[in-house]
Design an enzyme around this catalytic site. Structure first.
Site, PDB file in Angstrom:
ATOM      1  N   LEU A   1       0.746  -1.261   0.163  1.00  0.00           N
ATOM      2  CA  LEU A   1      -0.004   0.111  -0.064  1.00  0.00           C
ATOM      3  C   LEU A   1       1.033   1.386  -0.044  1.00  0.00           C
ATOM      4  O   LEU A   1       0.407   2.005  -0.447  1.00  0.00           O
ATOM      5  CB  LEU A   1      -0.758  -0.010   1.310  1.00  0.00           C
ATOM      6  N   GLY A   2       2.228   1.133   0.598  1.00  0.00           N
ATOM      7  CA  GLY A   2       2.746   2.583   0.584  1.00  0.00           C
ATOM      8  C   GLY A   2       4.283   2.253   1.914  1.00  0.00           C
ATOM      9  O   GLY A   2       4.511   0.473   2.067  1.00  0.00           O
ATOM     10  N   TRP A   3       5.044   3.080   1.502  1.00  0.00           N
ATOM     11  CA  TRP A   3       6.358   3.002   2.580  1.00  0.00           C
ATOM     12  C   TRP A   3       5.888   4.660   3.183  1.00  0.00           C
ATOM     13  O   TRP A   3       6.543   5.503   2.787  1.00  0.00           O
ATOM     14  CB  TRP A   3       7.052   2.553   1.425  1.00  0.00           C
ATOM     15  N   GLY A   4       6.938   4.644   4.212  1.00  0.00           N
ATOM     16  CA  GLY A   4       7.877   5.423   4.873  1.00  0.00           C
ATOM     17  C   GLY A   4       8.992   5.041   5.295  1.00  0.00           C
ATOM     18  O   GLY A   4       9.339   4.138   5.355  1.00  0.00           O
ATOM     19  N   HIS A   5       9.682   5.899   6.096  1.00  0.00           N
ATOM     20  CA  HIS A   5      10.993   5.916   6.648  1.00  0.00           C
ATOM     21  C   HIS A   5      10.739   4.666   7.847  1.00  0.00           C
ATOM     22  O   HIS A   5      12.402   3.995   7.714  1.00  0.00           O
ATOM     23  CB  HIS A   5      11.482   7.414   7.086  1.00  0.00           C
TER      24      HIS A   5
ATOM     25  N   SER B   1       8.591   2.411   8.171  1.00  0.00           N
ATOM     26  CA  SER B   1       7.939   0.639   7.568  1.00  0.00           C
ATOM     27  C   SER B   1       6.912   0.714   6.197  1.00  0.00           C
ATOM     28  O   SER B   1       7.824   2.112   5.525  1.00  0.00           O
ATOM     29  CB  SER B   1       7.145   1.051   8.127  1.00  0.00           C
ATOM     30  N   THR B   2       7.669   0.062   5.886  1.00  0.00           N
ATOM     31  CA  THR B   2       6.707  -0.430   4.507  1.00  0.00           C
ATOM     32  C   THR B   2       5.244  -0.952   5.120  1.00  0.00           C
ATOM     33  O   THR B   2       4.903  -1.219   6.118  1.00  0.00           O
ATOM     34  CB  THR B   2       6.758  -1.597   3.253  1.00  0.00           C
TER      35      THR B   2
ATOM     36  N   LYS C   1       1.488  -2.576   8.832  1.00  0.00           N
ATOM     37  CA  LYS C   1       2.711  -2.174   8.805  1.00  0.00           C
ATOM     38  C   LYS C   1       4.127  -2.608   9.209  1.00  0.00           C
ATOM     39  O   LYS C   1       3.914  -3.257  10.679  1.00  0.00           O
ATOM     40  CB  LYS C   1       2.759  -0.266   9.615  1.00  0.00           C
TER      41      LYS C   1
ATOM     42  N   ASP D   1       2.457  15.776  15.127  1.00  0.00           N
ATOM     43  CA  ASP D   1       3.362  15.316  14.153  1.00  0.00           C
ATOM     44  C   ASP D   1       1.372  15.584  13.232  1.00  0.00           C
ATOM     45  O   ASP D   1       1.556  14.805  11.814  1.00  0.00           O
ATOM     46  CB  ASP D   1       3.686  14.371  13.005  1.00  0.00           C
TER      47      ASP D   1
END
Ligand SMILES: Nc1ncnc2c1ncn2[C@@H]1O[C@H](COP(=O)(O)OP(=O)(O)OP(=O)(O)O)[C@@H](O)[C@H]1O
Length: 476
Positions: free
Chosen positions: A117-121, A123-124, A140, A244
């Site tokens: 679905l997506g990723w961030g720094h 997690s995927t 996550k 945030d």
């Protein structure tokens, strides 16, 4: 005009350029200068932080507590923005991401990975199917290094508090909750995994959908009301500060998500099979994020009349009575007390919310400070705030650990002496072409959130006349 050029970066910057022909402010340099990222490690909180320098008009804004300077959403993939589209293969290393493959099983085979679905720094994120109940979730999978795992365990505690405190209260509907969590062992270490309801695009995607010209006011009112209900629940009932808030961290809720996923899966499976085959041949772990959220929202040209959001990404959240770090909030949404190292509380979220609502209404940042030779980005940020809202009381300005860097003993800014005031109502009227009546109504809603002291709470703001006719109706 390219999207990136279109998105301007705060009315104050433009106002200074426009009004300061011969003033010292003409020396302020707004060239696009990319500063290198300078990592700082906050030992007290065990969190690595980054201060991203001047990088205006990029989609992603700096993130603080986690060493996260870019993440991507499903929307970014679709819009073919100039963001990094996928996570780096180099981060599939010890302490980094877990290499998930479609069809992998988790938690004693209860969950099966369907697609990314997506990723961030940090997690995927994967669409998974719960084999026990036949439901879909977003999973996550957090990087395995110690500071990521510890942060994730704090996040789980807060998500559980959100999930169990008062699930039937109206505000709980507007905050993401956790369905399950477990650990997974892999070649790169032990990873914390969390599962959530599957949600759609984030609000930055909505800002883009309206070409950065502002989202229609009735939709913004719905978002504002839901955000306030969610924040009232977070702050008052759960004792949690998000720290945030920004459009990227608010996701749109999808009706009938299970049916939509099923409808979309068939056509995607072929594609995934091909990609898996292709990427495994080259030893790459990176699968493209599937623009599921976008395809699930279906007709993107159809005007939206209703919206349902959820406040997401509690990865930087803290307790009212236990802060993990003093370095909070993404730059453009950061409150003055946080900048000068003063005391902060749930009011910090309210400040960010005002910045966010302004951005939803106009497509522009409310504040997007820049540094120059004679002043820092923080100096400029504080100057922009004062120019918009009015002077700070010296007692307030001088109440922080870093106050003396920015203010003299009388509470005047040290490095920017000449300020040009431009109040919020006039900004909305002059620059963004709202009618005088609308500008006044919006300003009267936002200004209590932008008070330096005695800032309005989420509970107070829910009763503001600007939201009077907006669902959900408040009872009592
Ligand atoms: N519940 C969800 N449903 C659908 N997609 C999701 C969900 N949660 C996250 N995503 C997708 O995964 C992406 C990464 O998620 P998130 O930003 O929470 O990760 P992170 O590792 O905490 O990143 P960041 O670097 O932003 O802190 C999101 O941009 C979104 O596209």
């Amino acid at each position: 005009m390219a999207l990136k050029e279109y998105r301007d970066s705060g009315h104050c910057r433009y106002s200074r350029e426009r009004r300061n022909d011969l003033s010292i402010h003409t020396k302020r340099n707004y060239r696009q200068v990319r500063q290198s990222l300078s990592p700082r490690f906050d030992r007290s909180s065990r969190r690595c932080t980054y201060e991203q320098g001047h990088d205006f008009r990029t989609r992603d804004r700096q993130l603080i507590r986690r060493p996260s300077f870019r993440s991507t959403s499903t929307a970014a993939t679709v819009d073919n923005d100039d963001d990094i589209e996928e996570e780096s293969n180099n981060e599939y290393c010890s302490g980094g991401y877990h290499p998930v493959k479609i069809g992998d099983r988790f938690a004693n085979s209860r969950y099966i990975a369907i697609h990314k679905l997506g990723w961030g720094h940090f997690s995927t994120v994967w669409l998974i199917r719960d084999q026990l109940h036949g439901r879909y979730y977003a999973m996550k999978v957090v990087k395995s290094a110690k500071h990521y795992s510890e942060t994730a365990l704090d996040e789980i505690k807060m998500l559980e508090k959100i999930t169990h405190t008062s699930p039937s209260s109206v505000g709980a509907r507007f905050v993401t909750d956790i369905a399950d969590h477990f650990m997974v062992d892999g070649p790169n270490g032990r990873h914390v995994c969390m599962t959530f309801q599957v949600l759609g695009e984030n609000l930055l995607a909505l800002i883009k959908r309206y070409d950065h010209r502002g989202i229609p006011v009735p939709l913004v009112k719905q978002i504002a009301k839901q955000m306030l209900l969610g924040l009232d629940y977070l702050h008052r009932q759960c004792g949690i500060i998000h720290t945030d808030l920004k459009p990227e961290n608010v996701l749109m809720y999808l009706e009938n998500v299970e049916d939509l996923i099923r409808d979309n899966l068939d056509k995607k499976q072929d594609q995934h099979r091909r990609i898996r085959h292709h990427s495994s041949g080259r030893g790459s772990h990176v699968l493209p994020s599937d623009p599921l959220g976008c395809s699930l929202t279906q007709d993107r040209n159809k005007p939206m009349s209703n919206i349902h959001i959820k406040i997401a990404d509690l990865g930087n959240a803290c307790w009212l009575d236990k802060h993990f770090t003093e370095d909070i909030q993404t730059r453009q949404y950061r409150s003055p007390e946080v900048i000068f190292g003063g005391k902060w509380d749930a009011g910090a979220d309210i400040w960010s919310l005002a910045c966010m609502i302004f951005e939803l209404l106009t497509g522009s940042y409310l504040f997007d400070p820049q540094k120059d030779r004679s002043f820092s980005r923080d100096d400029d940020h504080l100057a922009q705030m004062i120019e918009l809202v009015g002077p700070m009381r010296p007692e307030f300005a001088l109440s922080g650990k870093r106050s003396r860097e920015f203010f003299d003993c009388h509470g005047y800014l040290r490095h920017i002496r000449r300020l040009r005031y431009w109040n919020l109502e006039d900004v909305l009227y002059d620059k963004y072409s709202f009618s005088r009546k609308d500008a006044r109504a919006i300003a009267s809603f936002l200004l209590p959130m932008l008070q330096f002291e005695r800032r309005a709470t989420a509970g107070d703001l829910l009763h503001h006349s600007w939201l009077e006719d907006t669902a959900p109706k408040l009872t009592g």
